[in-house]
Write a protein that holds these residues in place. Sequence first.
Motif, PDB file in Angstrom:
ATOM      1  N   UNK A   1     -32.959  -4.460  41.793  1.00 34.33           N
ATOM      2  CA  UNK A   1     -32.519  -3.740  42.981  1.00 34.33           C
ATOM      3  C   UNK A   1     -33.441  -2.540  43.161  1.00 34.33           C
ATOM      4  N   UNK A   2     -33.459  -2.006  44.367  1.00 32.88           N
ATOM      5  CA  UNK A   2     -34.423  -0.974  44.729  1.00 32.88           C
ATOM      6  C   UNK A   2     -33.741   0.385  44.845  1.00 32.88           C
ATOM      7  N   UNK A   3     -34.357   1.391  44.209  1.00 34.34           N
ATOM      8  CA  UNK A   3     -33.980   2.784  44.406  1.00 34.34           C
ATOM      9  C   UNK A   3     -35.067   3.419  45.260  1.00 34.34           C
ATOM     10  N   UNK A   4     -34.703   4.135  46.292  1.00 36.01           N
ATOM     11  CA  UNK A   4     -35.718   4.670  47.205  1.00 36.01           C
ATOM     12  C   UNK A   4     -35.338   6.046  47.733  1.00 36.01           C
ATOM     13  N   UNK A   5     -36.347   6.911  47.814  1.00 40.43           N
ATOM     14  CA  UNK A   5     -36.248   8.142  48.582  1.00 40.43           C
ATOM     15  C   UNK A   5     -36.747   7.827  49.980  1.00 40.43           C
ATOM     16  N   UNK A   6     -35.941   8.095  50.992  1.00 43.63           N
ATOM     17  CA  UNK A   6     -36.318   7.827  52.384  1.00 43.63           C
ATOM     18  C   UNK A   6     -36.252   9.145  53.144  1.00 43.63           C
ATOM     19  N   UNK A   7     -37.329   9.446  53.868  1.00 46.18           N
ATOM     20  CA  UNK A   7     -37.449  10.761  54.511  1.00 46.18           C
ATOM     21  C   UNK A   7     -37.885  10.606  55.968  1.00 46.18           C
ATOM     22  N   UNK A   8     -37.385  11.488  56.822  1.00 46.46           N
ATOM     23  CA  UNK A   8     -37.792  11.528  58.219  1.00 46.46           C
ATOM     24  C   UNK A   8     -38.657  12.758  58.467  1.00 46.46           C
ATOM     25  N   UNK A   9     -39.845  12.543  59.049  1.00 43.69           N
ATOM     26  CA  UNK A   9     -40.763  13.625  59.382  1.00 43.69           C
ATOM     27  C   UNK A   9     -41.016  13.641  60.884  1.00 43.69           C
ATOM     28  N   UNK A  10     -41.804  14.637  61.297  1.00 44.60           N
ATOM     29  CA  UNK A  10     -42.320  14.633  62.653  1.00 44.60           C
ATOM     30  C   UNK A  10     -43.387  13.564  62.790  1.00 44.60           C
ATOM     31  N   UNK A  11     -43.915  13.344  63.979  1.00 45.47           N
ATOM     32  CA  UNK A  11     -44.866  12.240  64.199  1.00 45.47           C
ATOM     33  C   UNK A  11     -46.158  12.354  63.405  1.00 45.47           C
ATOM     34  N   UNK A  12     -46.521  13.562  62.954  1.00 46.48           N
ATOM     35  CA  UNK A  12     -47.765  13.748  62.204  1.00 46.48           C
ATOM     36  C   UNK A  12     -47.566  13.763  60.696  1.00 46.48           C
ATOM     37  N   UNK A  13     -46.380  13.381  60.220  1.00 43.64           N
ATOM     38  CA  UNK A  13     -46.167  13.291  58.788  1.00 43.64           C
ATOM     39  C   UNK A  13     -45.449  14.489  58.193  1.00 43.64           C
ATOM     40  N   UNK A  14     -45.562  14.689  56.890  1.00 37.63           N
ATOM     41  CA  UNK A  14     -44.782  15.728  56.199  1.00 37.63           C
ATOM     42  C   UNK A  14     -45.049  17.147  56.684  1.00 37.63           C
ATOM     43  N   UNK A  15     -46.208  17.394  57.276  1.00 37.79           N
ATOM     44  CA  UNK A  15     -46.502  18.742  57.763  1.00 37.79           C
ATOM     45  C   UNK A  15     -45.900  19.037  59.109  1.00 37.79           C
ATOM     46  N   UNK A  16     -45.318  18.038  59.763  1.00 41.60           N
ATOM     47  CA  UNK A  16     -44.738  18.222  61.094  1.00 41.60           C
ATOM     48  C   UNK A  16     -43.219  18.284  61.008  1.00 41.60           C
ATOM     49  N   UNK A  17     -42.585  19.248  61.689  1.00 44.49           N
ATOM     50  CA  UNK A  17     -41.117  19.330  61.643  1.00 44.49           C
ATOM     51  C   UNK A  17     -40.503  18.131  62.331  1.00 44.49           C
ATOM     52  N   UNK A  18     -39.407  17.597  61.793  1.00 45.93           N
ATOM     53  CA  UNK A  18     -38.741  16.460  62.430  1.00 45.93           C
ATOM     54  C   UNK A  18     -38.104  16.889  63.742  1.00 45.93           C
ATOM     55  N   UNK A  19     -37.903  15.964  64.646  1.00 37.32           N
ATOM     56  CA  UNK A  19     -37.251  16.313  65.921  1.00 37.32           C
ATOM     57  C   UNK A  19     -35.819  16.788  65.692  1.00 37.32           C
ATOM     58  N   UNK A  20     -35.291  17.484  66.684  1.00 35.30           N
ATOM     59  CA  UNK A  20     -33.962  18.075  66.531  1.00 35.30           C
ATOM     60  C   UNK A  20     -32.858  17.077  66.280  1.00 35.30           C
ATOM     61  N   UNK A  21     -33.003  15.846  66.790  1.00 32.57           N
ATOM     62  CA  UNK A  21     -31.955  14.854  66.600  1.00 32.57           C
ATOM     63  C   UNK A  21     -31.934  14.278  65.197  1.00 32.57           C
ATOM     64  N   UNK A  22     -33.011  14.493  64.425  1.00 31.00           N
ATOM     65  CA  UNK A  22     -33.139  13.887  63.095  1.00 31.00           C
ATOM     66  C   UNK A  22     -32.291  14.647  62.089  1.00 31.00           C
ATOM     67  N   UNK A  23     -31.204  14.072  61.677  1.00 31.59           N
ATOM     68  CA  UNK A  23     -30.324  14.679  60.684  1.00 31.59           C
ATOM     69  C   UNK A  23     -30.168  13.742  59.493  1.00 31.59           C
ATOM     70  N   UNK A  24     -29.744  14.313  58.380  1.00 34.68           N
ATOM     71  CA  UNK A  24     -29.525  13.491  57.192  1.00 34.68           C
ATOM     72  C   UNK A  24     -28.426  12.466  57.428  1.00 34.68           C
TER      73      UNK A  24
END
Length: 458
Positions: free
Chosen positions: A240-263
């Motif tokens: 089975x798979x254990x995974x960290x899944x993350x949401x970023x802005x369109x340019x990757x980890x250096x870009x803030x995620x959009x306002x609608x993006x919540x945990x």
Amino acid sequence: MTEPLDSKALPPGVAALLARAADPGFESWHRGIVRLGGCTNPVHLVGGVTMADAVTGEVLRSYVPEDDGGRLLVACGNRRAAVCPTCSRVYRADTYHLVRAGLVGGKEVPAEVSGHPRVFATLTAPGFGSVHTRREKDGRVRACRPRKASDCCAHGVPAGCHVRHGEDDPRLGEPLCPRCYDYAGAVLWQAHAGQLWHRFVMELRRELARRLGVPREEFGEVARLSYAKVAEYQRRGLVHFHAVIRLDGPDGPGAPPPGWATTDLLARAVRGAVGLVRLPALGADVVGRRVLRFGAQIDVRPISSSDVGERLTSLAVASYIAKYATKGAESAGAVDRRIRHARDLATLPVRDHTLRMIGTCWWLGGLVPFESLRLRRWAHMLGYRGHFSTKSRRYSTTLTALRQARAEHRAEQQHAALGLTDRPVITVGQWRYAGRGYSPEAALVAASVREGGGDHGA
């Protein structure tokens, strides 16, 4: 008066080590073994290296190994703890830093990434038959599978088990009835597990786009999905798979995620996407039609933005994933080497359930409809063909980058020791493979290093 030792009465390795100790080059040889940190199966290289001034071309230093017939020993680098505990510790540490960097920053990942939506998800395999399991509730061990004594399967085997299994019970993971267990389905699921994960990632992007109300092809313009995952073998032999899944802005980890993006949105999308994954298995004409999917048991938990408190922390997640990155099928009772011949199945030191999984791989692997799965090649992995740890391109740094940084640090130390820090230096090496392993006396030194908890020095 102490009598001299009789070398003939000593074990061969000890006698060889004593003879080596009298050699003028013993200290250099000994340092070369200790430098490996106790690696169990080092690689032998022959060749040499030259250091030259990058501007003038002046040769500053040349090195050709003199010990062991001109051979240089380097660590094997195997990630599996069952094969090389020493090298697996290095791999585990690298994986830890890779995963942690994608959660809290570092290794050229901005610290702001710690504020992005992140979840820790576990995706399991479906059931292919009832197996013995250990059940706990409120700190108490419960009966394995409580059923009426009269309940039996089609083969007359009791459908239940009232045993409260201990953690080391060898029956854990074994089917209650091997004849009822769908071994062909289990092996095919293993062989397609990597594709199932790929389908899940695609479905997750679609699910996020749907919840946002944008076309799938436009999702990348508003957000980016990143992940790091590891595969873990369960006692029943399935991953089975254990995974960290993350949401970023369109340019990757250096870009803030959009306002609608919540945990919370990410967690709900993960649960929804898992249920949409379907993949037809090969060989329907041979073993019947099967549509592969993930199991119903899905665990999705938010990751805390700090490393304090009672919620799941970044450090805990990084440690958990790094631990399983160094384990293989041997943790489920399989073997750590490829099986070359069918006759080898008769002497494998494995439990009955594992042997049936391996045997099913061998059987299906010899049939034309399953040729593309190369099941015989992966029979020792119980059919699983994927990588144990993977990540998306923009999650964080890479294992290659971490190894390169370590090599550059060692080179800087070497240049400093040679007094070459004020000159631009280029290093050119020519090496070729010349074997593996230790001589008997070197194996004794390596064992003493492992017992002392030595780490890699190179």
